[in-house]
Design an enzyme around this catalytic site. Structure first.
Site, mmCIF file in Angstrom:
data_model
loop_
_atom_site.group_PDB
_atom_site.id
_atom_site.type_symbol
_atom_site.label_atom_id
_atom_site.label_comp_id
_atom_site.label_asym_id
_atom_site.label_seq_id
_atom_site.Cartn_x
_atom_site.Cartn_y
_atom_site.Cartn_z
ATOM 1 N N HIS A 1 -16.393 9.535 -15.311
ATOM 2 C CA HIS A 1 -15.350 9.056 -15.583
ATOM 3 C C HIS A 1 -15.743 7.664 -14.997
ATOM 4 O O HIS A 1 -16.267 6.988 -15.886
ATOM 5 C CB HIS A 1 -13.851 9.660 -15.698
ATOM 6 C CG HIS A 1 -13.058 8.346 -16.891
ATOM 7 N ND1 HIS A 1 -12.512 8.874 -18.020
ATOM 8 C CD2 HIS A 1 -12.624 6.840 -16.049
ATOM 9 C CE1 HIS A 1 -11.315 7.756 -18.404
ATOM 10 N NE2 HIS A 1 -11.617 6.676 -16.724
ATOM 11 N N GLU A 2 -15.300 6.937 -13.901
ATOM 12 C CA GLU A 2 -15.522 6.266 -13.051
ATOM 13 C C GLU A 2 -16.479 5.648 -13.130
ATOM 14 O O GLU A 2 -17.278 4.699 -13.536
ATOM 15 C CB GLU A 2 -15.202 5.865 -12.267
ATOM 16 C CG GLU A 2 -13.507 6.229 -11.974
ATOM 17 C CD GLU A 2 -12.664 5.221 -12.583
ATOM 18 O OE1 GLU A 2 -12.915 4.609 -12.693
ATOM 19 O OE2 GLU A 2 -11.374 5.887 -13.192
ATOM 20 N N THR B 1 2.980 -0.653 8.470
ATOM 21 C CA THR B 1 4.000 -0.729 10.167
ATOM 22 C C THR B 1 2.403 -1.133 11.165
ATOM 23 O O THR B 1 3.231 -1.475 12.235
ATOM 24 C CB THR B 1 5.038 0.509 9.975
ATOM 25 O OG1 THR B 1 4.943 0.804 8.953
ATOM 26 C CG2 THR B 1 5.730 -0.320 11.238
ATOM 27 N N GLY C 1 -0.386 2.746 7.109
ATOM 28 C CA GLY C 1 -1.038 1.856 8.695
ATOM 29 C C GLY C 1 -0.377 0.775 8.447
ATOM 30 O O GLY C 1 -0.602 -0.503 8.844
ATOM 31 N N GLY D 1 0.720 -1.348 0.170
ATOM 32 C CA GLY D 1 -0.166 -0.011 0.216
ATOM 33 C C GLY D 1 0.479 1.478 -0.101
ATOM 34 O O GLY D 1 2.427 1.314 0.112
ATOM 35 N N PRO D 2 0.332 2.309 0.253
ATOM 36 C CA PRO D 2 1.067 3.273 -0.246
ATOM 37 C C PRO D 2 1.381 3.946 0.997
ATOM 38 O O PRO D 2 0.655 3.387 1.753
ATOM 39 C CB PRO D 2 -0.338 4.655 -0.633
ATOM 40 C CG PRO D 2 -1.467 3.807 -1.547
ATOM 41 C CD PRO D 2 -1.114 2.529 -0.862
ATOM 42 N N PRO D 3 2.432 4.773 1.167
ATOM 43 C CA PRO D 3 3.196 5.531 1.912
ATOM 44 C C PRO D 3 1.729 5.859 3.356
ATOM 45 O O PRO D 3 0.860 6.776 2.814
ATOM 46 C CB PRO D 3 4.047 6.544 1.902
ATOM 47 C CG PRO D 3 4.093 6.314 0.213
ATOM 48 C CD PRO D 3 3.235 5.516 -0.006
HETATM 49 P P1 ADP Z 1 3.447 2.960 6.709
HETATM 50 O O1 ADP Z 1 3.758 2.130 7.277
HETATM 51 O O2 ADP Z 1 1.825 2.204 5.755
HETATM 52 O O3 ADP Z 1 3.790 3.915 5.675
HETATM 53 P P2 ADP Z 1 2.399 3.929 9.191
HETATM 54 O O4 ADP Z 1 1.913 2.384 9.571
HETATM 55 O O5 ADP Z 1 4.869 4.000 9.294
HETATM 56 O O6 ADP Z 1 2.179 3.373 7.585
HETATM 57 O O7 ADP Z 1 1.985 4.523 9.714
HETATM 58 C C1 ADP Z 1 2.459 5.862 9.906
HETATM 59 C C2 ADP Z 1 1.293 6.631 11.007
HETATM 60 O O8 ADP Z 1 0.474 7.183 10.529
HETATM 61 C C3 ADP Z 1 1.386 5.310 12.288
HETATM 62 O O9 ADP Z 1 1.892 5.916 13.546
HETATM 63 C C4 ADP Z 1 -0.353 6.195 12.667
HETATM 64 O O10 ADP Z 1 0.120 6.506 14.320
HETATM 65 C C5 ADP Z 1 -0.782 7.077 11.417
HETATM 66 N N1 ADP Z 1 -1.864 6.302 10.758
HETATM 67 C C6 ADP Z 1 -1.523 5.420 9.499
HETATM 68 N N2 ADP Z 1 -2.635 5.039 9.236
HETATM 69 C C7 ADP Z 1 -3.643 4.458 9.934
HETATM 70 C C8 ADP Z 1 -4.928 4.007 10.301
HETATM 71 N N3 ADP Z 1 -5.333 2.908 8.838
HETATM 72 N N4 ADP Z 1 -5.425 4.227 11.849
HETATM 73 C C9 ADP Z 1 -4.877 4.495 12.513
HETATM 74 N N5 ADP Z 1 -3.921 5.761 11.945
HETATM 75 C C10 ADP Z 1 -3.242 5.559 11.304
HETATM 76 ZN ZN ZN Z 2 -10.978 4.923 -17.451
HETATM 77 MG MG MG Z 3 5.992 2.028 7.547
#
Ligand code: ADP
Ligand code: ZN
Ligand code: MG
Length: 629
Positions: free
Chosen positions: A438-439, A224, A222, A217-219
Site C-alpha cells: 500500500h505505502e 524520559t 525513550g 512519541g508513543p510510550p
Molecule cells: P517513554 O518516556 O518514552 O515512555 P522511557 O524513556 O521511560 O520511555 O523508556 C523506558 C525504558 O525503556 C528506558 O528506561 C530504557 O531502558 C528503555 N528504552 C526505551 N527507549 C529506548 C531507546 N531508544 N534506547 C535504549 N533504551 C530504551
Molecule cells: Zn494510504
Molecule cells: Mg516516560
C-alpha cells in the site's frame, strides 16, 4: 527507567503505633466480651429456684438477662469490676432471667439478699466504646487531614516545599550512548546540550536559546531516557516532575508547585526542568471533557506564566514529554514556550538492533543473533526491547543455564507479542505485507507522476492511527494550485489502494482515509473551484453554517443547488475518480517489478529514506523512471 522518589511521610512512626494501640484495644475488649460475661455456665431456672429453696444460694444479683446466685453473703467488689476468679471462694449459679414475680417472694422468704445491676455488664467495654474509640477515631481523621495538607507542600499555609528533589550535577549517569534508534531526536538534543554548556556562545551572537523542547512519541520510545541523557551530558541539575504530580485535589496546589519548581530551578541554573506526561496538565482548555477543571487550568496558566517569565540566557531549559500532542493546549506550543518539537518515533530494524545491543551489554549471550531478533520485533519500542532482554535472561536462569541463547529470546518475543497484539501494535506478516505494498503504491505514484511532490520517507512502522505512512514534501511553497496539481494529489492518494488490488486482488479498509481525502479534493474541484465541464467557473459550494460558533467542528452544509445538480456532482466525482484510478492502476502495473522490489525492500528495512528510495528506483527500473528529480 523512571526514577520515582518516595513521598516523605512525616509521621510514619506515629501512624504505626496508633495502629498497634487500636489493635490492642480491640483485642482486650473482645477478650472481655467473650470470656468475662459468658464464663459461667447457666443452670435451669427450676434448678436455680430449688437451690434458693434449699438455702444454698444466699445472695442473688439480678440483671436484665441473668440471675446470678452466690453461696456467700459477702459482696467483695462491685460486681462489674470483678474478675471471674475473684468470686472463686463462693460457688456461683447463673440462670437466664425469667419474669417470675414469685421468685422475689421466695427470696424474701428465705432471707436471700438480692440486688439489681444495670445492663452495662462491663465497665471497661463501656469506657472503651463511649470514650476511647471516638477519640481515637477523630484523632486518626485529624492526622489524615494533616497529612494531606502536608502533601500539598503546605500549599495553603506556606509556599511549601516541592516533591521534586534536586539531583545534583553528576548524579545523572545517563548518556546519549544509552539511547539508540532515535537518531533524529538525538541530533536535535545535542544542540540543546550545547546551549546548556555554553549559553554565552549563543547569546553573544544574539541568538535565542530555546526555552522549551517538547518530546513527542508513543510510550516507551525513550522520551524520559532522552531527557535524562540531556541532563547527564550537560552535567546540569535535573528537575523531574510528572504532569500528574501537579494535579491535586485542592485548587491552587498545582499552581503553587509550578511556582515553586521554577523558583528552585532558577537558583540552580543552568539546569533542566523535565515535565513528564505534560498532557496531564496541558490538555486543551477548550474541549476538556467534563467541563472546566479549575485546578488543571490554574496549573496550566501558572506554567505559561512561568515560561514567559524566565530568562533562557541563564541556561534554564524546559523539556517535556507527551504521547498525546494532539490534546495539548495550543498556548503551550506558541513561540517562546514549547516551540521546538522533537519526534521520538518507534525504532526501525537498525534502531532496534542498536537498542538490543545496549541492553544486552550486561547479559551473557551465547551466539545470539541480535540483528535477527531486531527483524522479528517489528513495531516494538525501546521499552519492549529492554523487557525482552530481561525476560530472556530470566528464561535462561529458569532452565538452569549460565548464558542466554537464541531460543530464550524467541520465547520472550513470543510472550511479548501476545501482549502487544492485544494492544494492536503488532501486525501479522500478511498485514505487514499489505501495508508495505500500500505505502509503496503511494510512493511510486508520487515518484512516477510528473509534478508530484518528491517522496521523503516511506515507512511501515505504525504511527498514530495509521499502519504506515508515506511523506511527500513540496519542493517549494505552492500559492496557486492548478487542476493538474489537484489531480496528481488524487492519484497519489489512490496509489495505495491500487497497489493492494494489483498485488492481492482485493481491497482493504486500510485505504479508507485515502479515499475520503481523494473524494474531498475532487468534490472541491467541482463545487468550489469551478473546474467541472458543466459548471465552469461557478462555485457550487454552499455556505458553511456552524451550529455552535467558531469552536464547532461539525459544520453543516447548506446546499444551495438543485437535486439534479447534486446528481451531476455525484456522477462527476465518480467519473473523475474512476479515470484517475484507472490511470494509477495502469501506471503501477506497468511498473510491477518496481512495485515488488520496493515493497520487499520496505518489508526488510521498514523505513526507506529519500535517497534509499531513489536508489531503488534507478537500480531496478531506470528505463521507465522518467522523472527529473
Ligand atoms: P517513554 O518516556 O518514552 O515512555 P522511557 O524513556 O521511560 O520511555 O523508556 C523506558 C525504558 O525503556 C528506558 O528506561 C530504557 O531502558 C528503555 N528504552 C526505551 N527507549 C529506548 C531507546 N531508544 N534506547 C535504549 N533504551 C530504551
Ligand atoms: Zn494510504
Ligand atoms: Mg516516560
Amino acid at each position: 527507567m523512571s526514577l520515582k522518589l518516595p513521598d516523605i511521610k512525616p509521621f510514619k512512626g506515629w501512624k504505626f503505633s496508633l495502629v498497634y494501640i487500636l489493635i490492642l484495644i480491640v483485642g482486650i475488649s473482645l477478650f472481655n466480651y467473650l470470656f468475662m460475661n459468658k464464663a459461667q455456665p447457666t443452670v435451669d431456672f427450676s434448678d436455680f429456684k430449688r437451690r434458693i429453696e434449699l438455702g444454698e444460694i444466699k445472695r442473688v444479683e439480678i440483671s436484665d438477662s441473668y440471675f446470678t446466685g452466690f453461696t456467700t453473703i459477702r459482696r467483695e467488689l462491685p460486681p462489674t469490676l470483678r474478675f471471674p476468679s475473684s468470686s472463686a471462694e463462693s460457688t456461683t449459679y447463673r440462670t437466664v432471667a425469667i419474669n417470675d414475680p414469685k421468685i422475689l417472694e421466695l427470696m424474701d422468704q428465705k432471707g436471700v439478699a438480692y440486688y439489681a445491676v444495670s445492663r452495662e455488664g462491663n465497665a471497661l467495654l463501656n469506657i472503651l466504646f463511649s470514650w476511647v474509640l471516638p477519640i481515637v477515631f477523630f484523632f486518626v481523621i485529624w492526622r489524615f487531614l494533616m497529612k494531606r495538607m502536608g502533601n500539598m507542600g503546605g500549599g495553603i499555609l506556606s509556599a511549601g516545599q516541592n516533591k521534586a528533589v534536586i539531583i545534583a550535577e553528576g548524579d545523572i549517569s545517563t548518556r546519549f550512548s544509552d539511547v539508540a534508534g532515535v537518531d533524529e531526536a538525538k541530533e536535535e538534543l545535542v544542540e540543546v546540550v550545547d546551549f546548556l554548556k555554553n549559553p554565552q556562545k549563543y547569546t553573544d551572537i544574539g541568538g535565542k536559546i530555546p526555552k522549551g523542547v517538547l518530546l513527542v512519541g508513543p510510550p516507551g520510545t525513550g522520551k524520559t531516557l532522552l531527557a535524562r541523557a540531556v541532563a547527564g551530558e550537560a552535567h546540569v541539575a535535573f528537575f523531574r516532575m510528572s504532569g500528574a504530580d501537579f494535579v491535586e485535589m485542592f485548587v491552587g496546589v498545582g499552581a503553587a508547585r509550578v511556582r515553586d519548581l521554577f523558583k528552585q530551578a532558577r537558583t540552580k541554573a543552568p539546569c533542566i526542568i523535565f515535565i513528564d506526561e505534560l498532557d496531564a496538565i496541558g490538555k486543551s482548555r477548550i474541549n476538556g471533557i467534563g467541563g472546566g477543571n479549575d485546578e488543571r487550568e490554574q496549573t496550566l496558566n501558572q506554567l505559561l506564566v512561568e515560561m514567559d517569565g524566565f530568562d533562557s540566557t541563564k541556561g534554564l531549559i524546559i523539556l517535556a514529554a507527551t504521547n498525546r500532542p494532539d490534546v495539548l493546549d495550543t498556548a503551550l506550543l506558541r513561540p517562546g514556550r514549547f516551540d521546538r518539537q522533537v519526534l521520538v518515533d518507534r525504532p526501525d530494524v537498525k534502531g532496534r538492533e542498536a537498542i538490543l545491543k545496549i541492553h544486552a551489554k550486561t547479559v551473557k549471550l551465547d551466539s545470539v543473533d541480535l540483528s535477527a531478533i531486531a527483524r522479528m520485533t517489528s513495531g516494538f519500542v525501546g521499552a519492549d526491547l529492554a523487557n525482552i532482554v530481561n525476560e530472556s535472561a530470566i528464561l535462561a536462569v529458569r532452565s538452569g543455564r549460565q548464558v542466554v541463547i537464541q531460543k530464550d529470546f524467541e520465547e520472550a518475543i513470543e510472550k511479548t507479542i501476545a501482549g502487544l497484539q492485544k494492544k494492536s501494535r503488532i501486525l501479522s506478516d500478511k498485514e505487514r505485507s499489505i501495508v508495505a505494498y500500500h505505502e509503496t503504491g503511494h510512493a511510486l505514484v508520487a515518484a512516477l507522476t510528473p509534478g508530484a511532490d518528491p517522496v521523503q520517507k516511506v515507512s511501515i512502522i505504525p504511527r498514530g492511527f495509521g499502519l504506515g505512512y508515506t511523506i511527500t514534501l513540496p519542493v517549494e511553497d505552492h500559492y496557486h494550485i492548478t487542476e493538474q496539481d489537484l489531480l496528481t494529489k488524487v492519484k497519489v492518494l489512490l496509489g495505495g489502494r491500487a497497489a493492494e488490488e494489483l498485488t492481492f486482488g482485493n481491497m482493504s479498509t486500510g485505504a479508507a482515509n485515502d479515499i475520503t481525502r481523494a473524494t474531498d479534493i475532487v468534490w472541491k474541484i467541482i463545487t468550489e473551484y469551478g473546474m467541472s465541464a458543466r459548471f465552469k467557473n461557478v462555485t457550487l459550494s454552499s455556505r458553511r453554517v456552524s451550529i455552535l460558533g467558531d469552536q464547532d467542528q461539525t459544520t453543516r452544509f447548506n446546499r444551495e443547488y438543485s437535486e439534479s445538480t447534486q446528481q451531476y456532482i455525484d456522477e462527476e466525482i465518480a467519473r473523475i475518480m474512476d479515470q484517475q484510478y484507472a490511470y494509477v492502476k495502469e501506471l503501477l502495473s506497468n511498473n510491477g517489478d518496481l512495485l515488488i522490489a520496493v515493497a520487499e525492500e520496505l518489508l526488510k528495512k521498514e523505513t526507506l529514506g529519500e535517497q534509499e528510495f531513489k536508489d531503488l528506483l534507478f537500480s531496478n527500473n531506470s528505463h521507465s523512471f522518467k522523472k527529473d528529480n
